[in-house]
Design a protein around this motif. Structure first.
Motif, PDB file in Angstrom:
ATOM      1  N   ASN A  80     -17.647  -8.766 -53.702  1.00 31.44           N
ATOM      2  CA  ASN A  80     -18.769  -8.310 -54.509  1.00 31.44           C
ATOM      3  C   ASN A  80     -18.389  -7.189 -55.462  1.00 31.44           C
ATOM      4  N   ALA A  81     -17.303  -6.492 -55.187  1.00 31.49           N
ATOM      5  CA  ALA A  81     -16.898  -5.367 -56.025  1.00 31.49           C
ATOM      6  C   ALA A  81     -15.442  -5.484 -56.449  1.00 31.49           C
ATOM      7  N   THR A 131     -12.492  -3.457 -52.004  1.00 32.20           N
ATOM      8  CA  THR A 131     -13.640  -4.127 -52.613  1.00 32.20           C
ATOM      9  C   THR A 131     -14.928  -3.922 -51.824  1.00 32.20           C
ATOM     10  N   GLY A 132     -14.910  -3.018 -50.859  1.00 36.40           N
ATOM     11  CA  GLY A 132     -16.146  -2.626 -50.194  1.00 36.40           C
ATOM     12  C   GLY A 132     -16.633  -3.502 -49.072  1.00 36.40           C
ATOM     13  N   LYS A 133     -15.871  -4.552 -48.723  1.00 34.58           N
ATOM     14  CA  LYS A 133     -16.254  -5.455 -47.633  1.00 34.58           C
ATOM     15  C   LYS A 133     -17.652  -6.019 -47.803  1.00 34.58           C
ATOM     16  N   GLN A 134     -17.967  -6.391 -49.048  1.00 36.56           N
ATOM     17  CA  GLN A 134     -19.163  -7.160 -49.361  1.00 36.56           C
ATOM     18  C   GLN A 134     -18.719  -8.422 -50.085  1.00 36.56           C
ATOM     19  N   VAL A 135     -19.409  -9.516 -49.828  1.00 41.55           N
ATOM     20  CA  VAL A 135     -19.026 -10.810 -50.410  1.00 41.55           C
ATOM     21  C   VAL A 135     -20.244 -11.444 -51.071  1.00 41.55           C
ATOM     22  N   LEU A 136     -20.033 -11.953 -52.283  1.00 37.57           N
ATOM     23  CA  LEU A 136     -21.078 -12.681 -53.002  1.00 37.57           C
ATOM     24  C   LEU A 136     -20.700 -14.160 -53.027  1.00 37.57           C
TER      25      LEU A 136
END
Length: 335
Positions: free
Chosen positions: A163-164, A193-198
Motif C-alpha cells: 500500500n505504500a 512499505t508499512g505492512k499494508q497491502v492493497l
C-alpha cells in the motif's frame, strides 16, 4: 549571488538505486549560471556531501548545513529526488518545514497521504469522470485471513501491491486463487512499505502516465500523456527498468476529448490533494467504457533522461533545464 541548491538523493529503500540515477540527470541539467548545486546523499547510515577531493562531509542535521573549509554553508532550497522513504513519504518534508528550508516537492501531509494508495483513492473517489477499481485494504492484523476477505469481495484477476510502495516492488498480478497467498506475503514483506497491502480488481485497458506541475508564475501546467505498452503481464519493476520490455509513446494517442478530460481530472487531483511542484498521475483507460481509472500518484517521479516526466517535458516544448528552473523558482516563492 547564486542560489545554493541541495540536490537530495538516496533514501532508505531499494529505490535508492533509481534515485541516484535521477539525481545524476537532474544535476546534469541544472543551470549552473544560476545555481550552486550540492548533491546530498541520505542513507540509513549517514547524511553527507562528497567534495571534489572525494571526502565525505557530514550534514549537520540541526539546520541541514555543511562545514566546508571552516565555513558553514546553508542552503536556499532543497531539490528532493528521493523515491520512497524518507523523501517521498513526508518525513523529510516535515523536517524541512521545521527548519524553514524551502523544497521542490509536495508538503509533508500530502506526501505522507499519497504514499498510502488506499487512503488516496478514498479522497479522490468522487472526482467527476474519475473512477477507481474495487479494492480491499489489508493491514498486518488481517494477514491470517486476508485471502478469504479478498475472495469474498473481489473478482479475479487481482493486482496485489504494497500500500505504500513504489517502482512496482512487491507487486503481483494474480490470475488464480492458488496464487493469492504467496502474492499477499510478497506484498506484506516488501521492505519499508508499512505492512499494508492493497488488492484491486484488474481493469482491462490502456495504461497512461501524465505529469503536472506548478510553475514559477503559479500556473498549473499539464504535460502530454505517455502511453505504456509492455510485453510483461503488467508494468512491473523489470518492465520499468530493463530496456526493451516496454514501449513508451509520448505524446500518447488520445482523442482531443480524451486529452481534455484527462487534463481536467489531473488538475482536480492536484488541487484536491494540495500538491506542490511536479507530480505524475498513472491511470487506465478502460477499453469498453472509455472511463479513466486512477492507479496512483507519484510525488517524486523518476528523472532519468528516459523517464516519463523528461519525455513529457520535451514533448511539451520545454528544455529540462528550464523545467527544473521553474520547479526551483516556484519552491522559492513565499508560501
Amino acid at each position: 549571488m547564486k542560489t545554493k541548491v541541495a540536490l537530495i538523493t538516496g533514501g532508505y529503500t531499494g529505490e535508492a538505486e533509481v534515485s541516484f540515477k535521477s539525481a545524476s540527470f537532474v544535476e546534469s541539467q541544472l543551470d549552473l549560471e544560476k545555481y550552486d548545486v550540492y548533491p546530498i546523499t541520505i542513507s540509513l547510515a549517514s547524511w553527507f556531501y562528497v567534495n571534489d577531493a572525494g571526502v565525505k562531509i557530514p550534514v549537520n542535521r540541526e539546520d541541514f548545513s555543511l562545514t566546508l573549509d571552516d565555513h558553514v554553508l546553508k542552503f536556499d532550497v532543497a531539490f528532493i529526488i528521493i523515491h520512497g522513504t524518507p523523501g517521498e513519504d513526508g518525513r523529510l518534508q516535515g523536517y524541512f518545514d521545521m527548519i524553514s528550508l524551502p523544497y521542490t516537492s509536495c508538503g509533508a501531509l500530502t506526501s505522507a497521504l499519497t504514499m498510502n494508495k488506499g487512503y488516496t483513492k478514498a479522497i479522490l473517489a468522487d472526482i467527476p469522470e474519475l473512477f477507481v477499481a474495487n479494492s480491499v485494504l489489508l493491514f498486518d492484523t488481517d494477514r491470517a485471513d486476508g485471502a478469504r476477505r479478498v475472495q469474498e469481495r473481489l473478482s479475479l484477476p487481482y493486482f496485489v501491491k504494497p500500500n505504500a510502495g513504489g517502482s512496482s516492488i512487491g507487486m503481483t498480478k494474480v490470475k488464480t486463487l492458488e496464487e493469492l497467498p504467496a502474492a499477499l506475503d510478497k506484498a506484506f514483506d516488501a521492505e519499508n512499505t508499512g505492512k499494508q497491502v492493497l488488492v484491486e480488481e484488474f481493469v482491462t485497458g490502456r495504461e497512461f502516465s501524465q505529469g503536472i506541475f506548478r510553475n514559477a508564475a503559479d500556473e498549473l501546467i499539464v504535460l502530454p500523456a505517455t502511453e505504456v505498452r509492455t510485453t510483461r503481464d503488467f508494468f512491473d519493476f523489470e518492465a520499468k527498468y530493463i530496456p526493451g520490455l516496454t514501449e513508451e509513446i509520448t505524446p500518447a494517442e488520445l482523442t482531443s476529448e480524451q486529452q481534455e478530460r484527462a487534463a481536467q481530472i489531473i488538475k482536480e487531483i492536484y488541487v484536491r490533494l494540495n500538491c506542490k511542484g511536479m507530480v505524475r498521475v498513472d491511470f487506465f483507460l478502460e477499453e469498453q467504457s472509455d472511463r479513466f481509472y486512477f492507479i496512483e500518484i507519484n510525488t517524486i517521479p523518476g528523472q532519468t533522461a528516459q523517464s516519463f516526466i523528461p519525455q513529457q517535458v520535451r514533448s511539451y516544448g520545454l528544455k529540462e533545464s528550464d523545467f527544473y528552473t521553474e520547479l526551483i523558482e516556484a519552491a522559492l516563492r513565499p508560501r
